[in-house]
Design a protein around this motif. Sequence first.
Motif, mmCIF file in Angstrom:
data_model
loop_
_atom_site.group_PDB
_atom_site.id
_atom_site.type_symbol
_atom_site.label_atom_id
_atom_site.label_comp_id
_atom_site.label_asym_id
_atom_site.label_seq_id
_atom_site.Cartn_x
_atom_site.Cartn_y
_atom_site.Cartn_z
ATOM 1 N N ILE A 7 7.281 2.781 -0.683
ATOM 2 C CA ILE A 7 8.364 2.042 -0.041
ATOM 3 C C ILE A 7 9.594 2.050 -0.929
ATOM 4 O O ILE A 7 9.498 1.816 -2.131
ATOM 5 N N TYR A 9 13.256 0.057 -1.271
ATOM 6 C CA TYR A 9 13.924 -1.151 -0.799
ATOM 7 C C TYR A 9 15.284 -1.254 -1.475
ATOM 8 O O TYR A 9 15.379 -1.237 -2.694
ATOM 9 N N LYS A 21 9.180 -6.510 -4.219
ATOM 10 C CA LYS A 21 8.359 -5.607 -5.037
ATOM 11 C C LYS A 21 7.031 -6.268 -5.389
ATOM 12 O O LYS A 21 5.968 -5.653 -5.256
ATOM 13 N N ALA A 24 4.878 -6.527 -2.054
ATOM 14 C CA ALA A 24 4.406 -5.232 -1.559
ATOM 15 C C ALA A 24 3.393 -4.608 -2.520
ATOM 16 O O ALA A 24 2.396 -4.030 -2.078
ATOM 17 N N GLU A 25 3.623 -4.732 -3.817
ATOM 18 C CA GLU A 25 2.666 -4.191 -4.782
ATOM 19 C C GLU A 25 1.348 -4.963 -4.738
ATOM 20 O O GLU A 25 0.283 -4.373 -4.893
ATOM 21 N N HIS A 29 0.886 -1.385 -2.237
ATOM 22 C CA HIS A 29 1.898 -0.365 -1.984
ATOM 23 C C HIS A 29 2.677 -0.045 -3.260
ATOM 24 O O HIS A 29 2.738 -0.846 -4.182
ATOM 25 N N VAL A 31 6.359 0.626 -4.797
ATOM 26 C CA VAL A 31 7.714 0.231 -4.407
ATOM 27 C C VAL A 31 8.722 0.712 -5.433
ATOM 28 O O VAL A 31 8.533 0.556 -6.635
#
Length: 133
Positions: A7, A9, A21, A24-25, A29, A31
């Motif tokens: 991703i 951003y 971050k 999402a992490e 994921h 980032v």
Amino acid sequence: MKVSQTIYYLDDDIDDLDFFKEVAESLGHTVKVFLDGSKMLFILENIDEKPDVIFLDVHMPILNGEEILNVIKRSDNLKNIPIVMVSGAYPRKMVRNFLDLGVNYLMKKPHVNDYKAAVEEVLSSYLDNQQAV
């Protein structure tokens, strides 16, 4: 379809970048965050492995989210990357314009306490739609 996403951003708010971050992490994921739209565009145009999804803040200095969206959607190498626009509010005219430009999702900027739920919702919707294709 892989569950872990790469991703990008873009946001001019460091706190929002950090929250995103972290969330999402924590969901598994990878980032990469950007404060500068020009830098993100340069990297996008010069790397082989593209991100799975890009989150763009609408209100940015110099190049705003809509301008960056236009560049991405006009590029043969980038136009198929799903885009999530992020803003505190979405007037109807803005929603229609973004949908016409090819935005995949609109995410309202959540309060800090709701950030994880908002990011999870957008990413799970994205993953569900990708698996259905």
